[in-house]
Design a protein around this motif. Structure first.
Motif, PDB file in Angstrom:
ATOM      1  N   PRO A  62      -2.493 -11.939   9.535  1.00 21.13           N
ATOM      2  CA  PRO A  62      -3.380 -12.830  10.298  1.00 21.13           C
ATOM      3  C   PRO A  62      -4.850 -12.542  10.003  1.00 21.13           C
ATOM      4  O   PRO A  62      -5.205 -11.449   9.523  1.00 21.13           O
ATOM      5  CB  PRO A  62      -3.024 -12.509  11.755  1.00 21.13           C
ATOM      6  N   GLY A  63      -5.700 -13.493  10.318  1.00 21.41           N
ATOM      7  CA  GLY A  63      -7.112 -13.393   9.964  1.00 21.41           C
ATOM      8  C   GLY A  63      -7.865 -12.293  10.664  1.00 21.41           C
ATOM      9  O   GLY A  63      -8.966 -11.918  10.228  1.00 21.41           O
ATOM     10  N   CYS A  64      -7.327 -11.752  11.766  1.00 23.35           N
ATOM     11  CA  CYS A  64      -8.028 -10.676  12.457  1.00 23.35           C
ATOM     12  C   CYS A  64      -8.113  -9.400  11.630  1.00 23.35           C
ATOM     13  O   CYS A  64      -8.992  -8.568  11.846  1.00 23.35           O
ATOM     14  CB  CYS A  64      -7.343 -10.371  13.796  1.00 23.35           C
ATOM     15  N   VAL A  65      -7.209  -9.235  10.654  1.00 16.47           N
ATOM     16  CA  VAL A  65      -7.172  -8.013   9.844  1.00 16.47           C
ATOM     17  C   VAL A  65      -8.295  -8.050   8.812  1.00 16.47           C
ATOM     18  O   VAL A  65      -8.365  -8.950   7.974  1.00 16.47           O
ATOM     19  CB  VAL A  65      -5.807  -7.845   9.144  1.00 16.47           C
ATOM     20  N   LYS A  66      -9.177  -7.050   8.876  1.00 12.41           N
ATOM     21  CA  LYS A  66     -10.322  -6.999   7.969  1.00 12.41           C
ATOM     22  C   LYS A  66     -10.108  -6.024   6.801  1.00 12.41           C
ATOM     23  O   LYS A  66     -10.692  -6.202   5.735  1.00 12.41           O
ATOM     24  CB  LYS A  66     -11.579  -6.574   8.758  1.00 12.41           C
ATOM     25  N   THR A  67      -9.313  -4.976   7.023  1.00  7.71           N
ATOM     26  CA  THR A  67      -9.132  -3.936   5.999  1.00  7.71           C
ATOM     27  C   THR A  67      -7.667  -3.529   5.942  1.00  7.71           C
ATOM     28  O   THR A  67      -7.026  -3.359   6.981  1.00  7.71           O
ATOM     29  CB  THR A  67      -9.983  -2.696   6.309  1.00  7.71           C
ATOM     30  N   THR A  68      -7.145  -3.356   4.725  1.00  6.18           N
ATOM     31  CA  THR A  68      -5.750  -2.950   4.545  1.00  6.18           C
ATOM     32  C   THR A  68      -5.680  -1.729   3.644  1.00  6.18           C
ATOM     33  O   THR A  68      -6.317  -1.674   2.590  1.00  6.18           O
ATOM     34  CB  THR A  68      -4.919  -4.083   3.918  1.00  6.18           C
ATOM     35  N   LEU A  69      -4.907  -0.737   4.098  1.00  8.59           N
ATOM     36  CA  LEU A  69      -4.679   0.477   3.318  1.00  8.59           C
ATOM     37  C   LEU A  69      -3.183   0.773   3.306  1.00  8.59           C
ATOM     38  O   LEU A  69      -2.457   0.428   4.250  1.00  8.59           O
ATOM     39  CB  LEU A  69      -5.400   1.689   3.923  1.00  8.59           C
ATOM     40  N   CYS A  70      -2.730   1.434   2.250  1.00  7.84           N
ATOM     41  CA  CYS A  70      -1.346   1.894   2.225  1.00  7.84           C
ATOM     42  C   CYS A  70      -1.279   3.265   1.560  1.00  7.84           C
ATOM     43  O   CYS A  70      -2.120   3.612   0.732  1.00  7.84           O
ATOM     44  CB  CYS A  70      -0.427   0.910   1.503  1.00  7.84           C
ATOM     45  N   TRP A  71      -0.269   4.034   1.960  1.00 11.27           N
ATOM     46  CA  TRP A  71       0.005   5.343   1.357  1.00 11.27           C
ATOM     47  C   TRP A  71       1.188   5.185   0.416  1.00 11.27           C
ATOM     48  O   TRP A  71       2.233   4.655   0.797  1.00 11.27           O
ATOM     49  CB  TRP A  71       0.340   6.358   2.457  1.00 11.27           C
ATOM     50  N   ARG A  72       1.031   5.654  -0.830  1.00 10.94           N
ATOM     51  CA  ARG A  72       2.152   5.667  -1.757  1.00 10.94           C
ATOM     52  C   ARG A  72       1.993   6.835  -2.716  1.00 10.94           C
ATOM     53  O   ARG A  72       1.029   6.913  -3.463  1.00 10.94           O
ATOM     54  CB  ARG A  72       2.229   4.355  -2.538  1.00 10.94           C
ATOM     55  N   ALA A  73       2.948   7.768  -2.682  1.00  6.21           N
ATOM     56  CA  ALA A  73       2.889   8.975  -3.511  1.00  6.21           C
ATOM     57  C   ALA A  73       4.260   9.294  -4.072  1.00  6.21           C
ATOM     58  O   ALA A  73       4.707  10.436  -4.036  1.00  6.21           O
ATOM     59  CB  ALA A  73       2.364  10.151  -2.691  1.00  6.21           C
ATOM     60  N   ALA A  74       4.944   8.271  -4.608  1.00  3.63           N
ATOM     61  CA  ALA A  74       6.294   8.461  -5.125  1.00  3.63           C
ATOM     62  C   ALA A  74       6.554   7.434  -6.218  1.00  3.63           C
ATOM     63  O   ALA A  74       5.776   6.483  -6.385  1.00  3.63           O
ATOM     64  CB  ALA A  74       7.308   8.317  -3.990  1.00  3.63           C
ATOM     65  N   PRO A  75       7.629   7.609  -6.999  1.00  2.00           N
ATOM     66  CA  PRO A  75       7.959   6.617  -8.042  1.00  2.00           C
ATOM     67  C   PRO A  75       8.022   5.215  -7.463  1.00  2.00           C
ATOM     68  O   PRO A  75       8.621   4.989  -6.416  1.00  2.00           O
ATOM     69  CB  PRO A  75       9.335   7.088  -8.533  1.00  2.00           C
ATOM     70  N   SER A  76       7.400   4.238  -8.172  1.00  2.00           N
ATOM     71  CA  SER A  76       7.239   2.917  -7.562  1.00  2.00           C
ATOM     72  C   SER A  76       7.635   1.759  -8.462  1.00  2.00           C
ATOM     73  O   SER A  76       7.510   0.605  -8.055  1.00  2.00           O
ATOM     74  CB  SER A  76       5.778   2.733  -7.116  1.00  2.00           C
ATOM     75  N   GLY A  77       8.072   2.021  -9.686  1.00  3.30           N
ATOM     76  CA  GLY A  77       8.495   0.944 -10.569  1.00  3.30           C
ATOM     77  C   GLY A  77       7.413  -0.094 -10.763  1.00  3.30           C
ATOM     78  O   GLY A  77       6.266   0.224 -11.057  1.00  3.30           O
ATOM     79  N   ASN A  78       7.775  -1.341 -10.553  1.00  6.46           N
ATOM     80  CA  ASN A  78       6.830  -2.455 -10.730  1.00  6.46           C
ATOM     81  C   ASN A  78       6.211  -2.904  -9.408  1.00  6.46           C
ATOM     82  O   ASN A  78       5.738  -4.039  -9.297  1.00  6.46           O
ATOM     83  CB  ASN A  78       7.543  -3.636 -11.390  1.00  6.46           C
ATOM     84  N   LEU A  79       6.195  -2.042  -8.432  1.00  9.29           N
ATOM     85  CA  LEU A  79       5.632  -2.382  -7.130  1.00  9.29           C
ATOM     86  C   LEU A  79       4.182  -2.857  -7.266  1.00  9.29           C
ATOM     87  O   LEU A  79       3.363  -2.208  -7.905  1.00  9.29           O
ATOM     88  CB  LEU A  79       5.689  -1.160  -6.213  1.00  9.29           C
ATOM     89  N   ASP A  80       3.871  -3.997  -6.638  1.00 11.79           N
ATOM     90  CA  ASP A  80       2.514  -4.561  -6.666  1.00 11.79           C
ATOM     91  C   ASP A  80       1.790  -4.222  -5.365  1.00 11.79           C
ATOM     92  O   ASP A  80       2.169  -4.686  -4.293  1.00 11.79           O
ATOM     93  CB  ASP A  80       2.597  -6.075  -6.845  1.00 11.79           C
ATOM     94  N   LEU A  81       0.726  -3.414  -5.480  1.00 14.26           N
ATOM     95  CA  LEU A  81      -0.089  -3.060  -4.317  1.00 14.26           C
ATOM     96  C   LEU A  81      -1.531  -3.535  -4.478  1.00 14.26           C
ATOM     97  O   LEU A  81      -2.413  -3.101  -3.743  1.00 14.26           O
ATOM     98  CB  LEU A  81      -0.062  -1.544  -4.088  1.00 14.26           C
ATOM     99  N   THR A  82      -1.773  -4.410  -5.438  1.00 19.78           N
ATOM    100  CA  THR A  82      -3.141  -4.871  -5.679  1.00 19.78           C
ATOM    101  C   THR A  82      -3.694  -5.675  -4.511  1.00 19.78           C
ATOM    102  O   THR A  82      -4.913  -5.851  -4.398  1.00 19.78           O
ATOM    103  CB  THR A  82      -3.212  -5.731  -6.954  1.00 19.78           C
TER     104      THR A  82
END
Length: 356
Positions: A112-132
């Protein structure tokens, strides 16, 4: 800052708590989960403090999420839609996701539009995961951060925080066992498996290995003669001291009843070190015996931790730590004091605010 933190449950933890799910109230169910301390080093200080501007949930937990949806008068079986509704209801400014394998860039585009900033934690094998789609990818492995940057993501260093509940366990320490290992056993753990075998072969020590096995490892142990599964089976010296996996408070209690906690990085980590067991073992007052590499600040060989360069060194180091109680206690106390101060929840939250 209205921060929303989403997490996911490991298969082992989900199985371990499946029979204990009795609450029919979202707040009570969530409070019960937080009290288990599962993943507490990753949970932000405002969540643990119960601050009203912070919201936490496990987005893959059907029981928990459907409780919330039912209480809000919008029953649904779609966990993604429930999570989106929670974020909108909370009027979230900052969305911090610990489960990006389930909720990747496609999910971010639905926020929703209220969200101004997005972060994620990822520290493991991820294949073709898209986090862009995330504004920032964080973890405490520099080489993995570099890999995310090569994939087009913005990435910054962040770290687990010392869970204050660990102090209760550290202050009531006793050495019922000489050595413990708690962790995964799978195809990603070849080097770790060699370390476990070396430790298990050390004569005259009281040891226990609490293993969370991969599906193939579980199958290989049930059907030991099935072709192609031999490499996944527990070696004989490990089978005799193997026990089930541990999480949260059960993990803390086990670490605090053991002098030495054996650790080994997963194979994908390269020379970087700093997995969760480093923070949990030291936080609960045990000696961390771990493989050499590039560690986060404060983890210093011979001072706050003890390292080995190859598995064949492990039996000798274990023997010295068992026989030289003064040295072992000195390292354990220094490691505990270091992680309590340098990686406190206050410092973790301040770092998070700076990243935002």
């Amino acid at each position: 800052m209205r921060v929303f933190q989403n997490n996911g449950l490991s298969r082992g933890f989900r199985e371990s708590c499946a029979r204990e799910r009795k609450s029919q109230n979202f707040a009570l169910e969530l409070a019960g989960f937080l009290d288990t301390r599962f993943s507490a080093p990753h949970i932000l200080a405002p969540v643990l403090a119960g601050e009203p501007e912070a919201f936490y949930t496990n987005g893959d937990d059907e029981h928990l999420q459907k409780l919330w949806a039912r209480e809000q008068g919008r029953p649904s079986d779609d966990l993604e839609q429930i999570l989106l509704a929670q974020i909108e209801h909370h009027r979230t400014d900052v969305f911090y996701n610990l489960d990006p394998m389930r909720y990747d860039s496609a999910f971010v585009r639905k926020l929703p539009g209220c969200v101004k900033t997005t972060l994620c934690w990822r520290a493991a094998p991820s294949g073709n995961l898209d986090l862009t789609g995330y504004d920032l990818v964080v973890c405490n492995f520099p080489s993995i951060l570099d890999d995310w940057r090569r994939k087009g993501c913005k990435a910054e260093y962040f770290f687990p925080g010392h869970d204050p509940v660990m102090d209760t366990y550290a202050n009531a320490r006793r050495d019922d066992l000489d050595l413990i290992f708690v962790g995964g056993f799978s195809r990603h753990h070849v080097n770790r498996s060699l370390a476990l075998q070396a430790a298990a072969s050390t004569p005259g020590i009281r040891a226990r290995f609490h293993l969370e096995d991969s599906r193939l490892t579980r199958l290989a142990n049930i059907l030991p003669f099935m072709p192609g599964l031999g490499a996944y089976r527990h070696p004989p010296e490990i089978r005799v001291i193997r026990a089930g996996p541990l999480y949260g408070r059960d993990l803390y209690a086990a670490l605090a009843r053991t002098r030495i906690v054996l650790n080994g990085a997963v194979d994908m980590a390269g020379a970087d070190r700093g997995n969760m067991r480093c923070f949990e073992a030291t936080g609960c007052g045990a000696v961390l015996l771990t493989d050499a590499g590039r560690y986060p600040e404060g983890f210093v060989d011979g001072e706050t931790v003890v390292t080995y360069s190859s598995p064949n060194q492990i039996p000798g180091v274990i023997k010295r730590l068992v026989e030289d109680a003064s040295w072992a206690n000195s390292v354990a106390k220094a490691g505990c004091a270091m992680v309590r101060d340098r990686y406190s929840k206050e410092r973790q939250w301040a770092k998070f605010q700076g990243l935002v």
